[in-house]
Design an enzyme around this catalytic site. Sequence first.
Site, PDB file in Angstrom:
ATOM      1  N   TYR A 134       0.869  -1.177   0.000  1.00 20.90           N
ATOM      2  CA  TYR A 134       0.000   0.000   0.000  1.00 20.90           C
ATOM      3  C   TYR A 134       0.906   1.226   0.000  1.00 20.90           C
ATOM      4  O   TYR A 134       1.533   1.564   0.997  1.00 20.90           O
ATOM      5  CB  TYR A 134      -0.887   0.040   1.234  1.00 20.90           C
ATOM      6  N   LEU A 176     -17.654  -2.809   2.024  1.00 25.14           N
ATOM      7  CA  LEU A 176     -18.626  -1.763   1.679  1.00 25.14           C
ATOM      8  C   LEU A 176     -18.621  -1.480   0.185  1.00 25.14           C
ATOM      9  O   LEU A 176     -19.106  -0.449  -0.266  1.00 25.14           O
ATOM     10  CB  LEU A 176     -18.318  -0.478   2.466  1.00 25.14           C
ATOM     11  N   LEU A 189     -21.138   0.496  -2.223  1.00 26.63           N
ATOM     12  CA  LEU A 189     -22.465  -0.080  -2.365  1.00 26.63           C
ATOM     13  C   LEU A 189     -23.521   1.012  -2.489  1.00 26.63           C
ATOM     14  O   LEU A 189     -23.493   2.003  -1.754  1.00 26.63           O
ATOM     15  CB  LEU A 189     -22.787  -0.949  -1.146  1.00 26.63           C
TER      16      LEU A 189
END
Length: 290
Positions: free
Chosen positions: A63, A215, A221
Amino acid sequence: MSSKVSVATYSLGDRKVNRIGFGAMQLAGPGVFGPPKDGDAARAVLREAIMQGVNHIDTSDFYGPHVTNQLIREVLHPYPHELTIVTKIGARRGTAGEWLPAFSPAELTSAVHDNLRNLGVEQLHVVNLRSMHGLHEPAEGSLEEAITTLAELRDKGLIRHIGVSNVTATQIAEAQRIVPIVCVQNAYNIVHRQDDALIDRLAAEGIAYVPFFPLGGFSPLQSSTLEEVAATLGATPMQVAIAWLLQRSPNILLIPGTSKVDHLRQNLAAADVVLSAEAVAQLDTLAYGP
């Protein structure tokens, strides 16, 4: 421990962690590449997470790369005794931010040492092997050589526990023949429920399931049904999506990520949202296939 974090816990290796943790991915720059847009905000989120009782942080040295681990060390080291940091290896970033496989024994060994150095620890509590046979969907392919490499690093004391990510049931079984697996991290949420049967099997075995994109990931979503249920409960749609996951199975550990303190608090408050059987049935209509 703050009362704002659910007291419900589950085993992650030899530790019990709160079922809502924190995913550090969004602390890096756009596309999980480069430094954060707002370094002070990223640091504030990490400090707030610990203040709110979070004791499970999910991260990776790819990351950024290196950005989230270095931030975690800067802000939180020396770490609270109860904090469990989970990292993952198996990928690397190209010069333009591409997600590339890094699966050879040499690359995996180097990645473990990078994580140790950037997090400032002598042992990684959990290392997830991230399969790159598929990018964000599992695809078959042997993990034997890679898992064997991690098992050898565990024997040397550099890793305490091993998990797998972005994997099929066949790959999990292959890994379990080599070394104990303490967690599985796959894409799963209220809409994408391809791992329903796998979650139940892992629960029976006492193995944690940690959904990434809980999510929706890069495409959050969106659903009128989700909004309707949320409105009746006085909650946000994302809080309802988190609450549904918490009620789905006791072995699910959540790592929703954010770079904003207020969003972090909203995610943690989802532990107090209780869904009725009728609400669950309504939300279950959102699933579109195993």
